[in-house]
Design a protein around this motif. Structure first.
Motif, PDB file in Angstrom:
ATOM      1  N   ARG A   1       0.810  -1.217   0.000  1.00 52.32           N
ATOM      2  CA  ARG A   1       0.000   0.000   0.000  1.00 52.32           C
ATOM      3  C   ARG A   1       0.843   1.267   0.000  1.00 52.32           C
ATOM      4  NH1 ARG A   1      -4.951  -1.635   4.181  1.00 52.32           N
ATOM      5  NH2 ARG A   1      -5.663  -3.451   2.989  1.00 52.32           N
TER       6      ARG A   1
ATOM      7  N   TYR B   1      -5.829   4.076   2.607  1.00 57.42           N
ATOM      8  CA  TYR B   1      -6.527   3.122   3.495  1.00 57.42           C
ATOM      9  C   TYR B   1      -8.018   3.438   3.568  1.00 57.42           C
ATOM     10  CZ  TYR B   1      -1.843   1.775   5.051  1.00 57.42           C
ATOM     11  OH  TYR B   1      -0.565   1.334   5.102  1.00 57.42           O
TER      12      TYR B   1
ATOM     13  N   ILE C   1      -9.615   2.346   0.305  1.00 57.83           N
ATOM     14  CA  ILE C   1      -9.722   0.882   0.239  1.00 57.83           C
ATOM     15  C   ILE C   1     -10.920   0.399   1.035  1.00 57.83           C
ATOM     16  CG2 ILE C   1      -8.606  -1.253   0.992  1.00 57.83           C
ATOM     17  CD1 ILE C   1      -5.946  -0.010   0.228  1.00 57.83           C
ATOM     18  N   LYS C   2     -11.112   0.988   2.203  1.00 52.85           N
ATOM     19  CA  LYS C   2     -12.258   0.620   3.026  1.00 52.85           C
ATOM     20  C   LYS C   2     -13.561   1.075   2.386  1.00 52.85           C
ATOM     21  CE  LYS C   2     -13.929   0.875   7.795  1.00 52.85           C
ATOM     22  NZ  LYS C   2     -13.669   1.405   9.155  1.00 52.85           N
TER      23      LYS C   2
ATOM     24  N   GLU D   1     -10.436  -4.450   0.755  1.00 53.79           N
ATOM     25  CA  GLU D   1      -9.521  -4.923   1.802  1.00 53.79           C
ATOM     26  C   GLU D   1      -9.106  -6.361   1.584  1.00 53.79           C
ATOM     27  OE1 GLU D   1     -11.506  -4.259   5.463  1.00 53.79           O
ATOM     28  OE2 GLU D   1     -11.143  -2.097   5.455  1.00 53.79           O
TER      29      GLU D   1
ATOM     30  N   ASN E   1     -14.431  -1.283  -0.436  1.00 59.76           N
ATOM     31  CA  ASN E   1     -14.407  -2.704  -0.070  1.00 59.76           C
ATOM     32  C   ASN E   1     -13.317  -3.475  -0.818  1.00 59.76           C
ATOM     33  OD1 ASN E   1     -16.674  -2.445   1.665  1.00 59.76           O
ATOM     34  ND2 ASN E   1     -18.060  -2.600  -0.105  1.00 59.76           N
TER      35      ASN E   1
END
Length: 426
Positions: free
Chosen positions: A401, A416, A419-420, A425, A423
């Motif tokens: 990352r 981050y 990415i969350k 992850e 979805n």
């Protein structure tokens, strides 16, 4: 006059190449005089030996000998280093300081890399050469000095003069006598002699057995171009003396240290043949910029549609009508979604036949048929493009990352969160 062989023995100079011998002979001949000399040659050929010989064979040999690396002194302080400064002449000048020309009075100054001198300093140096006069930085008092100057450079001085980086009058003043040092690749017969000299020296220094070359290794060295000249050969011998277990060295082993097809320095071919893989990361960045520009264009089109809807036909000037017709006509609608001019909308069929504004059309009601929702780009298009770029970056860097964040030009915290949000992850 000192003979050539005694000079070589005294200064540890190895070789019998005619150009090298001529350079040493010139040094011996000009030494008793006070004329300036300019030593020319590539980096690593041993130019520093010439001013030492000149000073040692001159009447100034018992006076100071100072070496100044002009390329290593910052431009803002070189005048102070060479000519000295008065207390308070600049910030940090807490006391008066003597410069090299004052300290070396009666002796010799060796100006190494003289081609790197700033133009302002060149003017002051020219005055010293012509009249022996100089002024300290921050002083108005003229001082005299009796210094012999020997300069050296690996720069093509004529090109530097043409480019305006070096004064022509200073060049001719320094170049009263020019001494050219040959490259190591010209001295093929001296390469093995130098190798043996360095091998003996380093074997004694590190208390290890001496390196010995095979015949094919000698041939390999003699055909190697040696861009770093004698300095590169010396470093090679020192490295191999310490690292190699076998003391007999063949051409295969030499090839591991100095490959004939060296990758350094990197050179761009004249034909411009650049691999398509060279700029992958740059291309990804350009894609991201183009996606952003396309969405900005869609926003501008939406804003234009809203303005058209809320204004009467009579409020438009002739220029504005032409602009609207050019933007909202089928000829300008690009169907390729990868194009920057592609305009995304939910009701494409209705938008294929937009109303054209004419000069005689006082009734502007048709334009009201273009609903705001039709001109507005898909609200998810930016997110889709953003999600696609993030996925590509993560795949390219195998899930690392921090690397992906650098590629996308965003912080790791932002990555981050994205990415969350999407979805990603897993």
């Amino acid at each position: 006059m000192t003979d050539l062989q005694s000079i070589k023995t005294r200064f540890g100079i190895i070789g019998n190449y005619p150009v090298l011998n001529r350079a040493l002979e010139k040094s011996i001949q000009v030494a008793p005089t006070d004329i300036s000399a300019l030593v020319m040659g590539e980096s690593g050929v041993g130019k520093e030996f010439i001013p030492k010989i000149i000073h040692a064979e001159s009447r100034r040999k018992h006076q100071p000998y100072i070496v100044v690396n002009c390329g290593a002194i910052p431009e803002g302080t070189i005048d102070s280093e060479l000519f000295g400064h008065e207390k308070g002449a600049f910030t940090g000048a807490t006391s008066t300081r003597k410069g090299y020309f004052e300290v070396a009075d009666g002796g010799t100054i060796f100006l190494d890399e003289v081609g790197e001198l700033p133009l302002q300093t060149q003017v002051r140096l020219l005055r010293v050469l012509e009249s022996g006069e100089f002024m300290k930085v921050g002083s108005s008092q003229i001082q005299k000095t009796n210094v012999r100057i020997v300069a050296a450079t690996n720069v093509n001085m004529l090109n530097a003069i043409n480019d305006g980086r070096f004064r022509e009058d200073l060049y001719y003043r320094l170049n009263t006598v020019q001494i050219d040092m040959p490259t190591l690749r010209e001295r093929k017969g001296d390469i093995h002699l130098l190798f043996r000299k360095f091998a003996i020296d380093f074997a004694e220094k590190y208390r290890m057995p001496e390196l010995v070359l095979t015949n094919d290794a000698i041939s390999y060295l003699e055909n190697f171009p040696f861009p770093g000249n004698v300095r590169q050969l010396r470093n090679l011998v020192e490295q191999m003396t310490v690292v190699e277990q076998e003391r007999t060295v063949n051409s295969t082993k030499l090839g591991e240290y100095i490959p004939m097809q060296s990758q350094l320095p990197a050179v761009i071919q004249k034909g411009g043949g650049i691999s398509s893989n060279d700029f992958n990361s740059e291309r990804e960045i350009m894609y991201k910029i183009l996606f952003d520009m396309r969405n900005d264009l869609n926003d501008l089109k939406s804003l234009t549609s809203e303005l058209i809807k809320n204004r009467e036909n009579s409020d438009f000037s002739h220029q504005e009508k032409n602009l609207i017709n050019r933007v909202f006509t089928p000829e300008t609608q690009v169907q390729n979604s990868n194009s920057l001019l592609y305009f995304e909308n939910n009701n494409a069929n209705q938008f294929k036949n937009p109303t054209i504004i004419s000069e005689g059309n006082e009734d502007y009601g048709d334009v009201e048929d273009i609903e705001m929702e039709e001109a507005k780009p898909d609200s998810l298009s930016l997110q889709n493009n953003e999600r696609e770029l993030i996925v590509k970056a993560l795949e390219k860097h195998k899930g690392r990352r921090n690397k992906a964040a650098d590629e996308l030009g965003i912080s790791q915290r932002t990555l981050y969160r994205k990415i969350k949000q999407y979805n990603l992850e897993e």
